[in-house]
Write an enzyme that holds these catalytic residues in place. Structure first.
Site, PDB file in Angstrom:
ATOM      1  N   THR A  64       0.803  -1.332  -0.051  1.00  0.00           N
ATOM      2  CA  THR A  64      -0.090   0.105  -0.044  1.00  0.00           C
ATOM      3  C   THR A  64       0.641   1.372   0.247  1.00  0.00           C
ATOM      4  O   THR A  64       2.108   1.286   0.433  1.00  0.00           O
ATOM      5  CB  THR A  64      -0.891  -0.138   1.105  1.00  0.00           C
ATOM      6  OG1 THR A  64      -1.254   1.258   1.456  1.00  0.00           O
ATOM      7  CG2 THR A  64      -0.088  -0.182   2.777  1.00  0.00           C
ATOM      8  N   GLU A 116       0.387   3.229   2.016  1.00  0.00           N
ATOM      9  CA  GLU A 116       0.467   3.970   3.272  1.00  0.00           C
ATOM     10  C   GLU A 116       1.738   3.696   3.985  1.00  0.00           C
ATOM     11  O   GLU A 116       2.162   4.303   5.018  1.00  0.00           O
ATOM     12  CB  GLU A 116      -0.700   3.414   4.231  1.00  0.00           C
ATOM     13  CG  GLU A 116      -2.143   3.776   3.604  1.00  0.00           C
ATOM     14  CD  GLU A 116      -3.574   3.527   4.534  1.00  0.00           C
ATOM     15  OE1 GLU A 116      -3.021   3.499   5.778  1.00  0.00           O
ATOM     16  OE2 GLU A 116      -4.477   3.274   3.991  1.00  0.00           O
ATOM     17  N   TYR A 157      -1.538  -0.495  10.886  1.00  0.00           N
ATOM     18  CA  TYR A 157      -1.678  -0.933   9.696  1.00  0.00           C
ATOM     19  C   TYR A 157      -0.614  -0.893   9.012  1.00  0.00           C
ATOM     20  O   TYR A 157      -0.157  -1.913   8.077  1.00  0.00           O
ATOM     21  CB  TYR A 157      -2.923  -0.571   9.144  1.00  0.00           C
ATOM     22  CG  TYR A 157      -3.130  -0.868   7.588  1.00  0.00           C
ATOM     23  CD1 TYR A 157      -3.323  -2.145   7.355  1.00  0.00           C
ATOM     24  CD2 TYR A 157      -3.121   0.152   6.773  1.00  0.00           C
ATOM     25  CE1 TYR A 157      -3.482  -2.378   5.886  1.00  0.00           C
ATOM     26  CE2 TYR A 157      -3.091  -0.072   5.247  1.00  0.00           C
ATOM     27  CZ  TYR A 157      -3.400  -1.417   4.930  1.00  0.00           C
ATOM     28  OH  TYR A 157      -3.533  -1.694   3.602  1.00  0.00           O
TER      29      TYR A 157
HETATM   30  P1  NAD Z   1     -10.144  -6.835   2.722  1.00  0.00           P
HETATM   31  O1  NAD Z   1      -9.945  -6.517   4.303  1.00  0.00           O
HETATM   32  O2  NAD Z   1     -11.231  -6.512   2.070  1.00  0.00           O
HETATM   33  O3  NAD Z   1      -9.839  -8.176   2.425  1.00  0.00           O
HETATM   34  C1  NAD Z   1      -8.802  -9.100   3.176  1.00  0.00           C
HETATM   35  C2  NAD Z   1      -9.120 -10.527   2.924  1.00  0.00           C
HETATM   36  O4  NAD Z   1      -8.214 -11.339   3.645  1.00  0.00           O
HETATM   37  C3  NAD Z   1     -10.312 -11.022   3.516  1.00  0.00           C
HETATM   38  O5  NAD Z   1     -11.095 -11.903   2.574  1.00  0.00           O
HETATM   39  C4  NAD Z   1      -9.960 -11.783   4.606  1.00  0.00           C
HETATM   40  O6  NAD Z   1     -10.869 -12.971   5.090  1.00  0.00           O
HETATM   41  C5  NAD Z   1      -8.681 -12.271   4.208  1.00  0.00           C
HETATM   42  N1  NAD Z   1      -7.723 -12.760   5.327  1.00  0.00           N
HETATM   43  C6  NAD Z   1      -7.205 -11.848   6.361  1.00  0.00           C
HETATM   44  N2  NAD Z   1      -6.408 -12.277   7.138  1.00  0.00           N
HETATM   45  C7  NAD Z   1      -6.326 -13.628   6.667  1.00  0.00           C
HETATM   46  C8  NAD Z   1      -5.294 -14.732   7.035  1.00  0.00           C
HETATM   47  N3  NAD Z   1      -4.674 -14.720   8.068  1.00  0.00           N
HETATM   48  N4  NAD Z   1      -5.340 -15.598   6.257  1.00  0.00           N
HETATM   49  C9  NAD Z   1      -6.190 -15.819   5.136  1.00  0.00           C
HETATM   50  N5  NAD Z   1      -6.813 -14.878   4.771  1.00  0.00           N
HETATM   51  C10 NAD Z   1      -7.114 -13.656   5.614  1.00  0.00           C
HETATM   52  O7  NAD Z   1      -8.742  -5.882   1.971  1.00  0.00           O
HETATM   53  P2  NAD Z   1      -8.692  -5.194   0.711  1.00  0.00           P
HETATM   54  O8  NAD Z   1      -9.204  -3.950   0.598  1.00  0.00           O
HETATM   55  O9  NAD Z   1      -9.291  -6.243  -0.443  1.00  0.00           O
HETATM   56  O10 NAD Z   1      -7.049  -5.282   0.489  1.00  0.00           O
HETATM   57  C11 NAD Z   1      -6.480  -6.398   0.077  1.00  0.00           C
HETATM   58  C12 NAD Z   1      -4.955  -6.346   0.101  1.00  0.00           C
HETATM   59  O11 NAD Z   1      -4.570  -4.892  -0.699  1.00  0.00           O
HETATM   60  C13 NAD Z   1      -4.611  -5.922   1.333  1.00  0.00           C
HETATM   61  O12 NAD Z   1      -3.214  -6.522   1.510  1.00  0.00           O
HETATM   62  C14 NAD Z   1      -4.483  -4.459   1.631  1.00  0.00           C
HETATM   63  O13 NAD Z   1      -3.429  -4.035   2.514  1.00  0.00           O
HETATM   64  C15 NAD Z   1      -3.803  -4.117   0.330  1.00  0.00           C
HETATM   65  N6  NAD Z   1      -4.273  -2.794  -0.143  1.00  0.00           N
HETATM   66  C16 NAD Z   1      -5.649  -2.318   0.059  1.00  0.00           C
HETATM   67  C17 NAD Z   1      -6.122  -1.061  -0.313  1.00  0.00           C
HETATM   68  C18 NAD Z   1      -7.250  -0.495  -0.341  1.00  0.00           C
HETATM   69  O14 NAD Z   1      -7.735   0.876  -0.137  1.00  0.00           O
HETATM   70  N7  NAD Z   1      -8.303  -1.230   0.346  1.00  0.00           N
HETATM   71  C19 NAD Z   1      -4.797   0.003  -1.015  1.00  0.00           C
HETATM   72  C20 NAD Z   1      -3.728  -0.481  -1.331  1.00  0.00           C
HETATM   73  C21 NAD Z   1      -3.480  -1.968  -0.826  1.00  0.00           C
HETATM   74  P1  TYD Z   2     -10.186   4.848   4.759  1.00  0.00           P
HETATM   75  O1  TYD Z   2     -11.366   4.429   3.959  1.00  0.00           O
HETATM   76  O2  TYD Z   2     -10.221   4.203   6.291  1.00  0.00           O
HETATM   77  O3  TYD Z   2      -8.938   4.666   4.053  1.00  0.00           O
HETATM   78  P2  TYD Z   2      -7.409   4.779   4.472  1.00  0.00           P
HETATM   79  O4  TYD Z   2      -7.380   5.336   6.059  1.00  0.00           O
HETATM   80  O5  TYD Z   2      -6.635   3.668   4.046  1.00  0.00           O
HETATM   81  O6  TYD Z   2      -7.071   6.261   3.906  1.00  0.00           O
HETATM   82  O7  TYD Z   2     -10.246   6.317   4.849  1.00  0.00           O
HETATM   83  C1  TYD Z   2     -10.228   7.273   4.066  1.00  0.00           C
HETATM   84  C2  TYD Z   2      -9.919   8.668   4.379  1.00  0.00           C
HETATM   85  O8  TYD Z   2     -11.322   9.068   5.161  1.00  0.00           O
HETATM   86  C3  TYD Z   2      -9.098   8.924   5.636  1.00  0.00           C
HETATM   87  O9  TYD Z   2      -8.475  10.183   5.527  1.00  0.00           O
HETATM   88  C4  TYD Z   2      -9.926   8.787   6.894  1.00  0.00           C
HETATM   89  C5  TYD Z   2     -11.407   9.324   6.541  1.00  0.00           C
HETATM   90  N1  TYD Z   2     -12.638   8.746   7.101  1.00  0.00           N
HETATM   91  C6  TYD Z   2     -13.391   9.584   7.683  1.00  0.00           C
HETATM   92  O10 TYD Z   2     -13.391  11.043   7.748  1.00  0.00           O
HETATM   93  N2  TYD Z   2     -14.390   9.099   8.513  1.00  0.00           N
HETATM   94  C7  TYD Z   2     -14.595   7.603   8.601  1.00  0.00           C
HETATM   95  O11 TYD Z   2     -15.381   7.264   9.441  1.00  0.00           O
HETATM   96  C8  TYD Z   2     -13.555   6.763   7.892  1.00  0.00           C
HETATM   97  C9  TYD Z   2     -13.740   5.386   8.031  1.00  0.00           C
HETATM   98  C10 TYD Z   2     -12.441   7.479   7.419  1.00  0.00           C
END
Ligand code: NAD
Ligand code: TYD
Length: 367
Positions: free
Chosen positions: A144, A146, A168
């Protein structure tokens, strides 16, 4: 070192989550013979229903296997890696606010789990070197933006130092540092992606966009942290998933690739647009106590990924409108996703914040 191509057998960990399930659905829909085994623990964020489109399509379903299990459990992981041409690791605890309340699970999956996957890939790499299998498995570690921490100005490049500021982000940084170390030390074929804030269908309603869409549909307050002036760069989930597939098939071993969204917006402006799309009033928005250590801005440079041949397809305004429409049409999905510990989590995260909230300043760009 050859990389896997269409027709390969992929182990997709975390493939029942938001981005992982999109990767699985979209890759199987290419109908190129690729086989996928999903390993997912089905935490509160994992949902088998996210794979229903693939499981309900006989041609795709024949190439998909689902295993429920933990990436931190070598007994489950090892045999699956033996059978895989590549491992694409999406599995993680993914919500910053939950990492602040309770970091333990983030470390277990993000550090121990990644270690278990790397050890399994290491054994298979040694077997390939000994001629016991054709090719060592490639591992994609999905990470990510982040990990860069808050970026006051400019755009992060892959060679910048990591400076994570939430549990995280620290767990994600640890996972990818381990993956790079295994590349350097043991010669593992590892590639790392750093995606930016992702949005789209099947996004768990705890995150900003789906939380605010679903609360607005119910005329509930929208808890905006602090002044709402934080900036995120939004990436559509189908672009994120396709970019990861592109890196899997074309990336260089040991390399890290940023996946920006090229749609940097202030939170307030995103919220205003959601309300406009739903025809709901700004008065639903409440300014609440900020997230501790809240990163003000993320922004990445995507030159390296562009040079590899990938360009995003979904423009933010269109992607957001389609996402809002999806939530309107899939109430059953998001109400079910608000099961498990949702009420307890929501109360812990928001009850005091909402009780002490204030009227929020309006958007800067008129939404
Ligand atoms: P999500 O929380 O929707 O999905 C995570 C999945 O992993 C779930 O299906 C959960 O059951 C599974 N999981 C969790 N712990 C596990 C374990 N110990 N063993 C097997 N399965 C497990 O998350 P997401 O938003 O789909 O993110 C997927 C990946 O992408 C993550 O690694 C996250 O850090 C990364 N990522 C997410 C974002 C975002 O904005 N959502 C951005 C950049 C990177
Ligand atoms: P989020 O969707 O949690 O993603 P990330 O923390 O990975 O960026 O949050 C996106 C932005 O929205 C972040 O600046 C935090 C803000 N936010 C709120 O203002 N209120 C909320 O209830 C949540 C969940 C996020």
């Amino acid at each position: 070192m050859t990389v896997p191509g269409p027709g390969a057998h992929l182990l997709v960990t975390g493939g029942a989550g938001f981005i992982g399930s999109c990767f699985v659905r979209d890759l199987l829909a290419r109908r190129d013979g690729t086989r996928i085994t999903v390993l997912d623990k089905l935490t509160y964020a994992g949902n088998r229903a996210n794979l229903a489109a693939a499981e309900g399509d006989p041609e795709a379903a024949a190439r998909l296997t689902f295993v429920r299990g933990d990436i931190a459990d070598p007994g489950v992981v090892d045999p699956l890696v033996v059978a895989a041409d590549a491992v694409v690791n999406f599995a993680a605890e993914s919500h910053v606010d939950r990492s602040i309340l309770d970091p333990a699970a983030f470390l277990r999956t993000g550090v121990d789990g990644v270690y278990v996957l790397l050890e399994a890939v290491r054994r298979e790499t040694e077997r390939a070197a000994g001629g016991e299998r054709d090719r060592a498995p490639r591992m994609v570690q999905v990470s990510t933006d982040e990990v860069y921490g808050s970026v006051a100005e400019g755009w992060s490049v892959e060679t910048d130092a990591v400076a994570p500021r939430s549990p995280y982000a620290a767990a994600k940084a640890a996972g990818e540092l381990l993956a790079s170390a295994y590349h350097v030390t043991y010669g593992l074929d590892v590639v790392i992606t750093r995606g930016s804030n992702t949005y789209g269908p099947f996004h768990h309603p705890e995150k900003l966009i789906p939380l605010f869409v679903t609360n607005a549909l119910d005329d509930l307050p929208l808890p905006l942290y602090g002044d709402g002036g934080q900036r995120r760069d939004w990436l559509h989930v189908s672009d994120h998933a396709a970019a990861i597939a592109h890196v899997l098939f074309h990336g260089s071993a040991g390399e890290t690739y940023n996946i920006p969204g090229s749609a940097e917006r202030e939170n307030r402006d995103v919220v205003a647009r959601i309300l406009a799309l739903l025809d709901k009033p700004w008065s639903l928005v409440r300014s609440v106590a900020d997230r501790p250590g809240h990163d003000r801005r993320y922004a990445m440079d995507g030159t390296r990924l562009t040079a590899l041949g990938w360009t995003n397809r979904v423009e933010f305004d269109e992607g957001l409108a389609a996402t809002v429409a999806w939530y309107r049409e899939h109430e059953e999905w998001w109400r079910a996703a608000r099961g498990g510990d949702w009420d307890a989590y929501y109360a812990r995260q928001y009850a005091v914040r909402l009780a002490t909230s204030a009227t929020a300043d309006g958007p800067t760009e008129g939404g």
